[in-house]
Design an enzyme around this catalytic site. Structure first.
Site, mmCIF file in Angstrom:
data_model
loop_
_atom_site.group_PDB
_atom_site.id
_atom_site.type_symbol
_atom_site.label_atom_id
_atom_site.label_comp_id
_atom_site.label_asym_id
_atom_site.label_seq_id
_atom_site.Cartn_x
_atom_site.Cartn_y
_atom_site.Cartn_z
ATOM 1 N N GLU A 32 72.043 66.858 21.172
ATOM 2 C CA GLU A 32 71.118 67.184 19.905
ATOM 3 C C GLU A 32 69.781 67.983 20.182
ATOM 4 O O GLU A 32 68.660 67.526 20.188
ATOM 5 C CB GLU A 32 70.771 65.874 19.491
ATOM 6 C CG GLU A 32 71.947 65.106 18.856
ATOM 7 C CD GLU A 32 71.501 63.918 18.142
ATOM 8 O OE1 GLU A 32 70.335 63.721 18.049
ATOM 9 O OE2 GLU A 32 72.449 62.985 17.596
ATOM 10 N N GLU A 83 78.929 60.846 18.615
ATOM 11 C CA GLU A 83 78.218 59.511 18.109
ATOM 12 C C GLU A 83 78.598 59.550 16.685
ATOM 13 O O GLU A 83 78.721 60.247 15.765
ATOM 14 C CB GLU A 83 76.712 59.779 18.285
ATOM 15 C CG GLU A 83 76.305 59.568 19.520
ATOM 16 C CD GLU A 83 74.770 59.930 19.809
ATOM 17 O OE1 GLU A 83 73.999 59.701 18.750
ATOM 18 O OE2 GLU A 83 74.310 60.401 20.681
HETATM 19 C C1 GCO Z 1 70.739 60.480 18.523
HETATM 20 C C2 GCO Z 1 70.792 60.169 19.799
HETATM 21 C C3 GCO Z 1 70.840 58.724 19.872
HETATM 22 C C4 GCO Z 1 70.350 57.706 18.727
HETATM 23 C C5 GCO Z 1 71.329 57.787 17.693
HETATM 24 C C6 GCO Z 1 70.651 56.750 16.652
HETATM 25 O O1 GCO Z 1 71.562 61.134 18.155
HETATM 26 O O2 GCO Z 1 69.600 60.594 17.843
HETATM 27 O O3 GCO Z 1 71.587 60.701 20.598
HETATM 28 O O4 GCO Z 1 69.938 58.591 20.976
HETATM 29 O O5 GCO Z 1 69.853 56.627 19.138
HETATM 30 O O6 GCO Z 1 71.328 58.792 17.206
HETATM 31 O O7 GCO Z 1 69.599 57.524 15.966
#
Ligand code: GCO
Length: 453
Positions: free
Chosen positions: A170, A358
């Protein structure tokens, strides 16, 4: 019923589909004294930055509990685990490998491989060593070269034992939240900062790609971006235009350089004093071929116009004003946006294979008689897996899916108050307990098939 209702012929049910759980170093590891300090250690010390005043000192104490955590992962029946390496645990400030830190990840990866669980290794999940931040961090072009050298050293050591390397997680969050709005470490503010950091992060990725490929020719190499698609609040032209600008600024600013080698056309609307310094050849470096494109998906943005010009002219509508259903983060639950986002991307770009790296939700879990009946999270996963299945049916090449997260952990500026885990962590005893969502996914994965639709 808590069943995930996906037809047996779906690719998601296929034995070869990658179905994993994800974590990140700073969020779970603890054991901060055996690594260099990072920007999140510093940020956590600034009063008011972390809502529960917490830090990463203990987190889930994964450094000590890693074997138990691998058993937990394996008990879920997943075939992949996505985690990140802490840069400051494996490298010294003079750029040498720290053997003790590297040994930790090596034993973790070996144990995963012995169990047939594919290791997806993220090299940078936001924890820049503080000594590099002291020299300007991602505002300093040199940091991109330091990242390349770190990627080189680690991939020489770990080579093909890693199934897939991810350069960055990200870049939007690192650049925009870290250097533009300041809600994440290192807490810098300003448009020029945000845009320059973004460019250097993308450059770091591009510089690392050929090095990773050379050192680990049998592994896959790619990057992970987060995408929150931007929908207009109304169908009035102004809102539609605002949503398009927001989509460029928050999403395509990262996707387009990676996949097309150019910033979006709206780059020209950046005020001249906010334009990043770009050197000849940078965009070609950034556009390095990818084996896969990782997408983190949680929610969408609803956007309206505020009448101003350019990138100042859009506003994100607070989700509670428009959403039918919200998570504990206040994020709208909107599975259809996942399907639409994947279809739109596939139309706009020549996409490499996709992993959803994710997806998940925070809810205020209650532990009652040692059980966590997180039915809202179960519902979230059911709906999003169905939404993913629809995109796959429509022809989008998605090869894997990772739930965020294996267990509750340090949720950045929200500290430990927001729980995203499939497994509940009692932060006093550090006991991990699979929630109903974990058991539902486990049950789902017990019914893999060889059928192909
Ligand atoms: C993100 C990160 C994670 C977060 C998840 C929830 O994508 O922000 O990879 O570390 O914890 O997304 O916010």
């Amino acid at each position: 019923m808590n069943k995930i209702d996906i037809p047996s012929t779906s690719r998601i049910r296929h034995r070869d589909f990658i179905f994993g759980v994800a974590t990140a170093a700073f969020q779970i590891e603890g054991d901060v004294n055996n690594r260099l300090p990072c920007i999140w250690d510093t940020f956590c010390r600034i009063p008011g930055k972390i809502s529960d005043h917490s830090n990463g000192h203990i987190a889930c104490n994964h450094i000590e509990y890693w074997q138990q955590d691998i058993e937990l992962i394996s008990s879920l029946g997943v075939n992949a685990y996505r985690f990140s390496i802490s840069w400051g645990r494996v490298m010294t400030a003079s750029g040498q490998i720290n053997p003790q830190g590297l040994a930790f990840y090596r034993q973790l990866i070996d144990a995963l491989n012995r169990k047939g669980i594919k290791a997806f290794v993220t090299l940078y999940h936001w924890d820049l060593p503080q000594y590099l931040e002291d020299k300007g961090g991602w505002l300093n072009r040199e940091t991109a070269y330091h990242f390349r050298d770190y990627a080189d050293a680690i991939s020489r050591e770990l080579g093909d034992s890693v199934y897939a390397y991810t350069t960055l997680n990200e870049p939007f969050c690192s650049a925009h939240l870290g250097y533009e709005t300041g809600v994440h470490a290192p807490g810098k503010i300003g448009q020029a900062h945000g845009r320059q950091a973004a460019h250097h992060l993308l450059l770091a990725h591009g510089l690392a790609m050929p090095v990773l490929r050379k050192n680990a020719p049998n592994s896959q190499h790619g990057i992970v971006v987060n995408i929150a698609p931007c929908d207009p609040l109304t169908q009035f032209t102004d809102d539609i235009r605002a949503a398009k600008l927001a989509d460029d600024y928050l999403n395509h600013w990262y996707i387009s350089p990676l996949l097309k080698g150019t910033y979006p056309d709206s780059f020209s609307q950046l005020p001249s004093n906010a334009r990043p310094h770009i050197e000849d050849g940078d965009m070609a470096i950034i556009q390095a071929p990818l084996d896969y494109f990782g997408i983190n998906y949680y929610t969408r943005n609803v956007v309206c116009s505020n009448g101003r010009r350019g990138f100042e002219g859009f506003e994100i509508v607070p989700p509670k004003k428009v959403a039918m259903s919200l998570t504990a983060m206040g994020w709208e639950v909107t599975p259809i946006s996942l399907t639409k986002m994947l279809l739109t991307l596939a139309m706009e770009y020549d996409l490499p294979p996709i992993y959803i790296t994710e997806n998940g939700a925070a809810y205020d879990d209650q532990i009652i008689d040692d059980e966590i009946n997180d039915m809202q999270r179960v519902e979230y996963y059911k709906q999003h897996l169905s939404a993913l299945d629809r995109a796959i049916n429509a022809g989008v090449n998605v090869q894997g899916y990772f739930a965020w997260s294996l267990m509750d952990n340090f949720e950045w500026a929200e500290g430990y108050q927001k729980r995203f885990g499939l497994c509940y962590v009692d932060y006093t005893t550090l006991v991990r307990t699979p929630k109903r969502s974990a058991l539902t996914i486990k049950h789902f994965l017990e019914q893999k098939t060889d059928a192909i639709r």
